[in-house]
Design a protein around this motif. Structure first.
Motif, PDB file in Angstrom:
ATOM      1  N   SER A   1     -15.186 -22.016 -31.036  1.00 26.70           N
ATOM      2  CA  SER A   1     -14.762 -22.938 -31.576  1.00 26.70           C
ATOM      3  C   SER A   1     -15.188 -24.411 -31.286  1.00 26.70           C
ATOM      4  N   TRP A   2     -15.205 -24.617 -29.942  1.00 21.51           N
ATOM      5  CA  TRP A   2     -15.540 -25.822 -29.446  1.00 21.51           C
ATOM      6  C   TRP A   2     -16.986 -26.272 -29.764  1.00 21.51           C
ATOM      7  N   GLN A   3     -18.027 -25.206 -29.756  1.00 22.06           N
ATOM      8  CA  GLN A   3     -19.171 -25.379 -29.984  1.00 22.06           C
ATOM      9  C   GLN A   3     -19.350 -25.824 -31.498  1.00 22.06           C
ATOM     10  N   ASN A   4     -18.565 -25.274 -32.531  1.00 21.83           N
ATOM     11  CA  ASN A   4     -18.713 -25.099 -33.824  1.00 21.83           C
ATOM     12  C   ASN A   4     -18.284 -26.635 -34.100  1.00 21.83           C
ATOM     13  N   GLN A   5     -17.702 -27.365 -33.291  1.00 18.54           N
ATOM     14  CA  GLN A   5     -17.431 -28.947 -33.825  1.00 18.54           C
ATOM     15  C   GLN A   5     -19.060 -29.546 -33.868  1.00 18.54           C
ATOM     16  N   VAL A   6     -19.678 -28.949 -33.137  1.00 15.39           N
ATOM     17  CA  VAL A   6     -21.118 -29.756 -33.213  1.00 15.39           C
ATOM     18  C   VAL A   6     -21.942 -28.681 -34.277  1.00 15.39           C
ATOM     19  N   MET A   7     -22.085 -27.422 -34.320  1.00 16.64           N
ATOM     20  CA  MET A   7     -22.854 -26.529 -35.239  1.00 16.64           C
ATOM     21  C   MET A   7     -22.519 -26.765 -36.759  1.00 16.64           C
ATOM     22  N   LYS A   8     -21.262 -26.843 -36.718  1.00 16.65           N
ATOM     23  CA  LYS A   8     -20.805 -26.981 -38.159  1.00 16.65           C
ATOM     24  C   LYS A   8     -20.944 -25.736 -39.159  1.00 16.65           C
ATOM     25  N   LEU A   9     -20.667 -24.481 -38.497  1.00 11.16           N
ATOM     26  CA  LEU A   9     -20.977 -23.186 -39.096  1.00 11.16           C
ATOM     27  C   LEU A   9     -19.838 -22.908 -39.907  1.00 11.16           C
ATOM     28  N   ARG A  10     -20.237 -22.361 -41.009  1.00 11.16           N
ATOM     29  CA  ARG A  10     -19.087 -21.673 -42.053  1.00 11.16           C
ATOM     30  C   ARG A  10     -18.723 -20.276 -41.676  1.00 11.16           C
ATOM     31  N   ILE A  11     -17.868 -20.200 -40.572  1.00 12.03           N
ATOM     32  CA  ILE A  11     -17.228 -19.041 -39.845  1.00 12.03           C
ATOM     33  C   ILE A  11     -15.822 -19.095 -40.135  1.00 12.03           C
ATOM     34  N   PRO A  12     -15.050 -17.955 -39.932  1.00 10.01           N
ATOM     35  CA  PRO A  12     -13.490 -17.897 -39.733  1.00 10.01           C
ATOM     36  C   PRO A  12     -13.131 -18.793 -38.496  1.00 10.01           C
ATOM     37  N   SER A  13     -11.845 -19.530 -38.653  1.00  7.95           N
ATOM     38  CA  SER A  13     -11.389 -20.289 -37.605  1.00  7.95           C
ATOM     39  C   SER A  13     -11.065 -19.401 -36.415  1.00  7.95           C
ATOM     40  N   ALA A  14     -11.159 -20.051 -35.203  1.00 12.51           N
ATOM     41  CA  ALA A  14     -10.343 -19.523 -34.062  1.00 12.51           C
ATOM     42  C   ALA A  14      -9.150 -18.700 -34.285  1.00 12.51           C
ATOM     43  N   ASP A  15      -8.063 -19.364 -34.782  1.00 12.10           N
ATOM     44  CA  ASP A  15      -6.872 -18.726 -35.339  1.00 12.10           C
ATOM     45  C   ASP A  15      -6.854 -17.371 -36.198  1.00 12.10           C
ATOM     46  N   VAL A  16      -7.875 -17.332 -37.086  1.00 12.69           N
ATOM     47  CA  VAL A  16      -8.266 -16.058 -38.053  1.00 12.69           C
ATOM     48  C   VAL A  16      -8.936 -15.112 -36.904  1.00 12.69           C
ATOM     49  N   LEU A  17      -9.822 -15.425 -36.138  1.00  6.07           N
ATOM     50  CA  LEU A  17     -10.248 -14.438 -35.466  1.00  6.07           C
ATOM     51  C   LEU A  17      -9.400 -13.870 -34.404  1.00  6.07           C
ATOM     52  N   GLU A  18      -8.764 -14.651 -33.824  1.00  7.05           N
ATOM     53  CA  GLU A  18      -7.659 -14.352 -32.608  1.00  7.05           C
ATOM     54  C   GLU A  18      -6.872 -13.401 -33.346  1.00  7.05           C
ATOM     55  N   GLU A  19      -6.252 -13.631 -34.517  1.00  7.43           N
ATOM     56  CA  GLU A  19      -5.207 -12.967 -35.313  1.00  7.43           C
ATOM     57  C   GLU A  19      -5.814 -11.510 -35.712  1.00  7.43           C
ATOM     58  N   ALA A  20      -7.158 -11.517 -35.784  1.00  5.87           N
ATOM     59  CA  ALA A  20      -7.544 -10.063 -36.286  1.00  5.87           C
ATOM     60  C   ALA A  20      -7.793  -9.363 -34.995  1.00  5.87           C
ATOM     61  N   GLY A  21      -7.668 -10.240 -33.766  1.00  2.00           N
ATOM     62  CA  GLY A  21      -8.006  -9.332 -32.654  1.00  2.00           C
ATOM     63  C   GLY A  21      -9.572  -9.705 -31.842  1.00  2.00           C
ATOM     64  N   TYR A  22     -10.121 -10.259 -32.526  1.00  2.00           N
ATOM     65  CA  TYR A  22     -11.659 -10.901 -31.661  1.00  2.00           C
ATOM     66  C   TYR A  22     -11.211 -11.976 -30.995  1.00  2.00           C
ATOM     67  N   LYS A  23     -11.456 -11.426 -29.454  1.00  5.87           N
ATOM     68  CA  LYS A  23     -11.461 -12.669 -28.550  1.00  5.87           C
ATOM     69  C   LYS A  23     -12.583 -13.059 -28.054  1.00  5.87           C
ATOM     70  N   HIS A  24     -13.766 -12.531 -28.303  1.00 10.88           N
ATOM     71  CA  HIS A  24     -15.175 -12.888 -27.562  1.00 10.88           C
ATOM     72  C   HIS A  24     -16.201 -12.699 -28.653  1.00 10.88           C
ATOM     73  N   GLY A  25     -17.462 -13.289 -28.254  1.00 10.60           N
ATOM     74  CA  GLY A  25     -18.349 -13.039 -29.300  1.00 10.60           C
ATOM     75  C   GLY A  25     -19.824 -13.278 -28.687  1.00 10.60           C
TER      76      GLY A  25
ATOM     77  N   LEU B   1     -17.965 -28.234 -42.465  1.00 11.58           N
ATOM     78  CA  LEU B   1     -18.671 -26.978 -42.007  1.00 11.58           C
ATOM     79  C   LEU B   1     -19.754 -26.730 -43.159  1.00 11.58           C
ATOM     80  N   VAL B   2     -21.001 -27.023 -43.064  1.00 11.41           N
ATOM     81  CA  VAL B   2     -21.910 -26.908 -44.173  1.00 11.41           C
ATOM     82  C   VAL B   2     -23.108 -26.101 -43.927  1.00 11.41           C
ATOM     83  N   ASN B   3     -23.269 -25.401 -42.513  1.00 10.44           N
ATOM     84  CA  ASN B   3     -24.218 -24.460 -42.501  1.00 10.44           C
ATOM     85  C   ASN B   3     -23.896 -22.942 -42.303  1.00 10.44           C
ATOM     86  N   ASP B   4     -24.662 -22.299 -43.159  1.00 11.45           N
ATOM     87  CA  ASP B   4     -24.398 -20.754 -43.135  1.00 11.45           C
ATOM     88  C   ASP B   4     -24.849 -20.169 -41.755  1.00 11.45           C
ATOM     89  N   ALA B   5     -24.169 -19.155 -41.290  1.00 12.28           N
ATOM     90  CA  ALA B   5     -24.614 -18.165 -40.037  1.00 12.28           C
ATOM     91  C   ALA B   5     -24.408 -16.860 -40.499  1.00 12.28           C
TER      92      ALA B   5
END
Length: 298
Positions: free
Chosen positions: A53-77, A173-177
Motif C-alpha cells: 500500500s505504501w509503494q502504491n502511493q507512487v505506483m498508482k496501481l488499480r488494485i484492491p485497497s490494503a483494508d480489502v486485502l486484509e479483510e479477505a485474509g491476504y497479508k503478504h504479496g 489510481l490510473v495504472n492497470d496491474a
C-alpha cells in the motif's frame, strides 16, 4: 505483477541462520522462494500488504485497497515486473518475420487436413523436400504420438474492454496491474483468480483443471469469473464481457524436447518432438526454440 498470499513465504530467521548468512551475500540465503525470484530484471520484492500500500502511493496501481486485502485474509504479496505478452499481436509479428525471411519458401499456417500419426507428417515433410521436422502439435501429440502422459489442463477466461467502467474510487489510481492469487477465499490451485491487462483488453480468469474436456463455460464458471472481475476493480454492473474463452494447456509431467532417434533413422529426416510446456509456452518459447536449433545442429 502482484501475487497475493495469506502467509509469509519468504526467508525466515532460520533460513538466514542455516545459510551462515553474511551481510550482503543474498545468494547464500536458503530461501523457500522460487529460483526465478533472484533474477534482477524482475525487481522482485516480498512485501506485506501494508508495504504494498505504501509503494502504491507512487505506483498508482488499480488494485484492491490494503483494508480489502486484509479483510479477505491476504497479508503478504510478491511484487515483480515480468514482461506481459500481447499474444495476438506477438503471433502476428512473428508470422510476418517468418514470411519476410529470405530462406522462407512456403509459409502456410492453414492446415488442409489433420494428422492422425507421425507417418502423415513425415510424408508431407518429404514431399516438401525437408530434411528435418519439428513436431510442436501440443495436446494433439497425445493422439499423433500415442503419448498418454500428455493431458489437457482446461483454462477459462473472460475478456473485458480495458477502457470499461471501474469500481476503484481513488481516481489517482490510473495504472492497470496483473494481480493473481491461488489462496482462498478468492482462488485455489485449480481455480486461480487473476486479471491480466493485455493490449486493449483485461483477461479475467481462471482455471487449471487437469483432464477437463468441456469446450465452453458453465453458468457457474462464468459467475465465478465475473466475481473475480469485480474483486479486481471492474464495475460488472456497467461492464459486460466482450468475449469468453475455454481452452486446454498441454500438460505433461516432464517437457518433451528431444530427437526421436527411431523415427529419424527410419524416415531419413531428423525428427524432433517439442511439446508439453503446459501454461508456460510464452515463458519458455525462446529457450525451447534455441534448444531445438541445437538439436538440429544449427
Amino acid at each position: 505483477t502482484i501475487y497475493l498470499t495469506r502467509n509469509h513465504q519468504g526467508p525466515k530467521m532460520d533460513d538466514f541462520i542455516a545459510s551462515d548468512y553474511k551481510a550482503g551475500d543474498v545468494d547464500s540465503i536458503q530461501s523457500p522462494l522460487p529460483e526465478w525470484t533472484k533474477d534482477p530484471r524482475l525487481d522482485f520484492q516480498h512485501l506485506t500488504v501494508e508495504m504494498l500500500s505504501w509503494q502504491n502511493q507512487v505506483m498508482k496501481l488499480r488494485i484492491p485497497s490494503a483494508d480489502v486485502l486484509e479483510e479477505a485474509g491476504y497479508k503478504h504479496g510478491w511484487l515483480f515486473n515480468p514482461p506481459i505478452v500481447d499474444a495476438p499481436r506477438m503471433l502476428t509479428n512473428m508470422l510476418e518475420k517468418v514470411e519476410k525471411h529470405p530462406l522462407a519458401v512456403d509459409v502456410n499456417v492453414e492446415m488442409d487436413k489433420g494428422y492422425e500419426s507421425m507417418d502423415g507428417m513425415i510424408q508431407d515433410a518429404k514431399d516438401l523436400e525437408c530434411d528435418a521436422l519439428i513436431n510442436c502439435t501440443g495436446l494433439g501429440s497425445r493422439d499423433i504420438c500415442g503419448d498418454e502422459r500428455l493431458i489437457g489442463g482446461r483454462g477459462l477466461l473472460l475478456h473485458y474492454d480495458r477502457s470499461c467502467a471501474r469500481t476503484i474510487e481513488d481516481e489517482s489510481l490510473v495504472n492497470d496491474a496483473t494481480i493473481l492469487t491461488e489462496d482462498a477465499p478468492w482462488g485455489s490451485p485449480t481455480e486461480p483468480a487473476y486479471m491480466i491487462p493485455r493490449g486493449n483488453v483485461c483477461l479475467v480468469g481462471g482455471a487449471c483443471q487437469e483432464g477437463g474436456t468441456r469446450l465452453d463455460l458453465s453458468d457457474e464458471e462464468r459467475d465465478r469469473l465475473v466475481r473475480n472481475a469485480r474483486i479486481f476493480g471492474i464495475d460488472t454492473d456497467k461492464a459486460e464481457p466482450i468475449d469468453e474463452w475455454a481452452g486446454f494447456r498441454p500438460l505433461r509431467q516432464t517437457v518433451r524436447n528431444e530427437v526421436d532417434e527411431e523415427l529419424s533413422s527410419v524416415s531419413g529426416l531428423k525428427v524432433v518432438h517439442s511439446y508439453g510446456m503446459g501454461g508456460s509456452g510464452w515463458t519458455t518459447f525462446t529457450g525451447v526454440a534455441k534448444d531445438n536449433a541445437t538439436l538440429l545442429g544449427c
